[in-house]
Structure formats: structure tokens, C-alpha cells
Design a protein around this motif. Structure first.
Motif, PDB file in Angstrom:
ATOM      1  N   GLY A 102       0.796  -1.215   0.000  1.00 36.02           N
ATOM      2  CA  GLY A 102       0.000   0.000   0.000  1.00 36.02           C
ATOM      3  C   GLY A 102       0.825   1.260   0.000  1.00 36.02           C
ATOM      4  O   GLY A 102       0.423   2.295   0.546  1.00 36.02           O
ATOM      5  N   ILE A 103       1.991   1.222  -0.634  1.00 33.54           N
ATOM      6  CA  ILE A 103       2.918   2.349  -0.609  1.00 33.54           C
ATOM      7  C   ILE A 103       3.257   2.770  -2.032  1.00 33.54           C
ATOM      8  O   ILE A 103       3.488   1.930  -2.899  1.00 33.54           O
ATOM      9  N   THR A 104       3.267   4.079  -2.277  1.00 30.87           N
ATOM     10  CA  THR A 104       3.881   4.639  -3.471  1.00 30.87           C
ATOM     11  C   THR A 104       4.895   5.677  -3.026  1.00 30.87           C
ATOM     12  O   THR A 104       4.790   6.232  -1.923  1.00 30.87           O
ATOM     13  N   LEU A 105       5.870   5.945  -3.851  1.00 29.90           N
ATOM     14  CA  LEU A 105       6.991   6.791  -3.464  1.00 29.90           C
ATOM     15  C   LEU A 105       7.132   7.959  -4.433  1.00 29.90           C
ATOM     16  O   LEU A 105       7.033   7.774  -5.642  1.00 29.90           O
ATOM     17  N   ASP A 106       7.395   9.153  -3.895  1.00 26.17           N
ATOM     18  CA  ASP A 106       7.608  10.300  -4.754  1.00 26.17           C
ATOM     19  C   ASP A 106       8.810  11.130  -4.321  1.00 26.17           C
ATOM     20  O   ASP A 106       8.955  12.268  -4.721  1.00 26.17           O
ATOM     21  N   GLU A 107       9.656  10.559  -3.476  1.00 27.68           N
ATOM     22  CA  GLU A 107      10.820  11.292  -3.006  1.00 27.68           C
ATOM     23  C   GLU A 107      12.033  10.371  -2.977  1.00 27.68           C
ATOM     24  O   GLU A 107      11.915   9.163  -3.122  1.00 27.68           O
ATOM     25  N   GLU A 108      13.173  10.979  -2.809  1.00 25.65           N
ATOM     26  CA  GLU A 108      14.412  10.204  -2.742  1.00 25.65           C
ATOM     27  C   GLU A 108      14.398   9.311  -1.513  1.00 25.65           C
ATOM     28  O   GLU A 108      13.945   9.710  -0.443  1.00 25.65           O
ATOM     29  N   ILE A 109      14.861   8.082  -1.677  1.00 23.89           N
ATOM     30  CA  ILE A 109      14.974   7.177  -0.540  1.00 23.89           C
ATOM     31  C   ILE A 109      16.394   6.618  -0.493  1.00 23.89           C
ATOM     32  O   ILE A 109      17.114   6.620  -1.499  1.00 23.89           O
ATOM     33  N   SER A 110      16.786   6.162   0.671  1.00 27.03           N
ATOM     34  CA  SER A 110      18.053   5.453   0.812  1.00 27.03           C
ATOM     35  C   SER A 110      17.754   4.018   1.225  1.00 27.03           C
ATOM     36  O   SER A 110      16.853   3.772   2.025  1.00 27.03           O
ATOM     37  N   VAL A 111      18.483   3.091   0.635  1.00 29.08           N
ATOM     38  CA  VAL A 111      18.300   1.674   0.939  1.00 29.08           C
ATOM     39  C   VAL A 111      19.645   1.098   1.332  1.00 29.08           C
ATOM     40  O   VAL A 111      20.597   1.153   0.558  1.00 29.08           O
TER      41      VAL A 111
END
Length: 292
Positions: A102-111
Motif C-alpha cells: 500500500g505504498i507509493t513513493l515520490d521522493e528520494e529514498i536510501s536503501v
């Protein structure tokens, strides 16, 4: 965290790994290399290699994912070469099903990808780190727009497109015309694939539907909508980091039916009507669109 929602992604991901130093009788010399990632439908796929692993050596692998805003994601639908008993070797893959969570992403992420050898006891001191930055590319499945012109069925209307392939879309539209209801069915070929990476996407298209009409106020017997094929070219302009919404502009060249030409000649030559000019050989459409 399930239910944490943001807009569709434009993602810069930082991948790293940590192999902890020896605190037991054995010492692992394994290393993680060639870390990379890509999108696959609604999944984020992390790839990596574990090299120099000893025969039978196994690893506990886990990830930490953090948004630029500071939010720490806790992936639930994550599988592949993650967790306990991961063996050494090439082409390891970790899948995170973002849609299922249930997640969408619109920003920078770090993994961060962590690997602990079974030969070693846990220690939080960092032994080695590799960092990779790259833009994730996500396929668009649906495009919905509202606008004016032939692409939207007539004077104004809506258009819905399904994109089975990055370079191909099929669409339908419906709209209002002075003479009645207008519609179009067609296909679009994209010269630049329809993903979140590109904000400018030129295309060509073919469609069939209501491409001409006659409307004379007070003379309903002359009013008519005519069907036929049309060819056209256009440009998508998408804004923002996720490149999810923006403007479409199109130029269309309708192939008008002989029936329309005959009826139009009749209207032009009607003694009680004053026709100033013939319709132009092309039409222009413009609309606002949102992609999913």
C-alpha cells in the motif's frame, strides 16, 4: 509502515552493504559487489553479488529503507535473497512489492543492504560500505486526461489510456459536440518510453471516431456527426519529480468522409446560409493528464 502513501515515484536510491568484522574463531572474507536496482511492475528490485564466500557459508541479509523526509519504511512484502540462510554467489535479488504494502513513493529514498556471515558474531562497527546512486524507472499503466479537441471526443471531453508497453498505448475518449456525442478509439506509439524518467515524450497516433460535424442553429435537419480515421502527432509534458501530471498537445489530420464533404457542399451552397470558410485540414487538441 503499511498505508504510508505518496505519489508515484521518482526515486534516487542509495544502496550499501555491511559485513561485520570477526568476533569468533572463524573470519569471513566474503564481500558484496555490483549492487544495482531497477523497477519491475510494482516492485523495486535490488540486485547484488556475494563473492569470496566459503563453501557452505551462509548469510543473514536484511535491508533498511528511509525516505528523504526521514520516514523509516518497514517493508512487509519483501522476499528473494533476504533473511536467513542466503548463500554466496552472483545475481542475488531482493524484491519489495510496494503496491501490496500500500505504498507509493515520490521522493528520494536510501536503501541499505546488510549481510552478516554465520561465521561472525554481530558487531555494529561498520567494516566496509559501497554506495550507488541511480534513478529508478517505473512503468506507467494508466493515463487519464480532460481537455479540448478531437482527442477528447469533440469540443471538450475525457480520455483514458492503457499502456501495456513502455512504447505503446491504447485509448478511448468521449466528449461533447454541438451536434451531439463524439468519441474516439485509437493507439499511440511513443518515441520515448512512457516512464517516470522522461518529462518530454513525443508520439504518433492513429484513431477512429467522430472527426467531423456540421451544426446549423435552427436547422436541426442539417446537423450531423461523421465518423472516420485520423492521424496525428503530439507531445506529453510532465512536471515535478515524479513526472506524473502535465499537459498533452496534439495536431490531428482527419480523413473526412465523402458523406461529410457532400453535406458540407450542400450547406455552403444553401441560399439562406452564409458560410465564411471551409474547415481547416488539421485540428489541435490540448488537455491536462494524470498518470498512474
Amino acid at each position: 509502515m503499511k498505508g504510508y502513501k505518496r505519489n508515484l515515484p521518482l526515486i534516487l536510491c542509495i544502496f550499501s552493504f555491511i559485513l561485520f568484522p570477526n568476533h569468533s574463531n572463524a573470519q569471513s572474507i566474503a564481500q558484496i559487489e555490483n549492487i544495482d536496482f531497477y523497477s519491475e511492475d510494482t516492485k523495486l528490485v535490488i540486485t547484488y553479488d556475494i563473492i569470496k564466500a566459503s563453501t557452505g557459508e551462509k548469510f543473514n541479509v536484511w535491508v533498511k529503507i528511509k525516505a528523504e523526509s526521514g520516514y523509516n519504511f518497514k517493508p512487509i512484502s519483501i522476499y528473494g535473497d533476504v533473511g536467513k540462510w542466503v548463500t554466496g554467489g552472483l545475481n542475488k535479488k531482493i524484491y519489495w512489492d510496494i503496491e501490496t504494502d500500500g505504498i507509493t513513493l515520490d521522493e528520494e529514498i536510501s536503501v541499505e543492504v546488510f549481510a552478516q556471515s554465520e561465521f561472525e558474531k554481530p558487531n555494529l562497527k561498520e567494516a566496509e560500505k559501497q554506495v550507488l546512486k541511480k534513478e529508478a524507472e517505473f512503468h506507467r499503466n494508466v493515463d487519464i486526461g480532460a481537455g479540448f479537441g478531437l482527442d477528447y471526443g469533440g469540443i471538450m471531453g475525457i480520455k483514458i489510456e492503457y499502456i501495456p508497453l513502455n512504447h505503446l498505448g491504447v485509448f478511448g475518449s468521449a466528449g461533447f459536440q454541438l451536434s451531439g456525442f463524439g468519441w474516439q478509439l485509437g493507439a499511440i506509439g511513443y518515441f520515448i518510453r512512457k516512464t517516470n524518467k522522461k518529462g518530454f515524450r513525443p508520439y504518433g497516433k492513429f484513431m477512429y471516431g467522430a472527426n467531423a460535424s456540421i451544426y446549423v442553429s435552427g436547422m436541426e435537419e442539417l446537423n450531423e456527426i461523421y465518423l472516420g480515421p485520423s492521424f496525428g502527432v503530439g507531445m506529453e509534458i510532465r512536471f515535478g519529480g515524479a513526472k506524473r501530471s502535465g499537459i498533452n498537445g496534439d495536431i490531428n489530420f482527419p480523413i473526412r468522409s465523402q458523406q461529410y464533404k457532400d453535406d458540407w457542399d450542400y450547406v455552403k451552397n444553401h441560399p439562406s446560409l452564409d458560410v465564411v470558410s471551409d474547415p481547416m485540414p488539421f485540428t489541435i487538441s490540448i488537455g491536462y493528464h494524470v498518470e498512474f
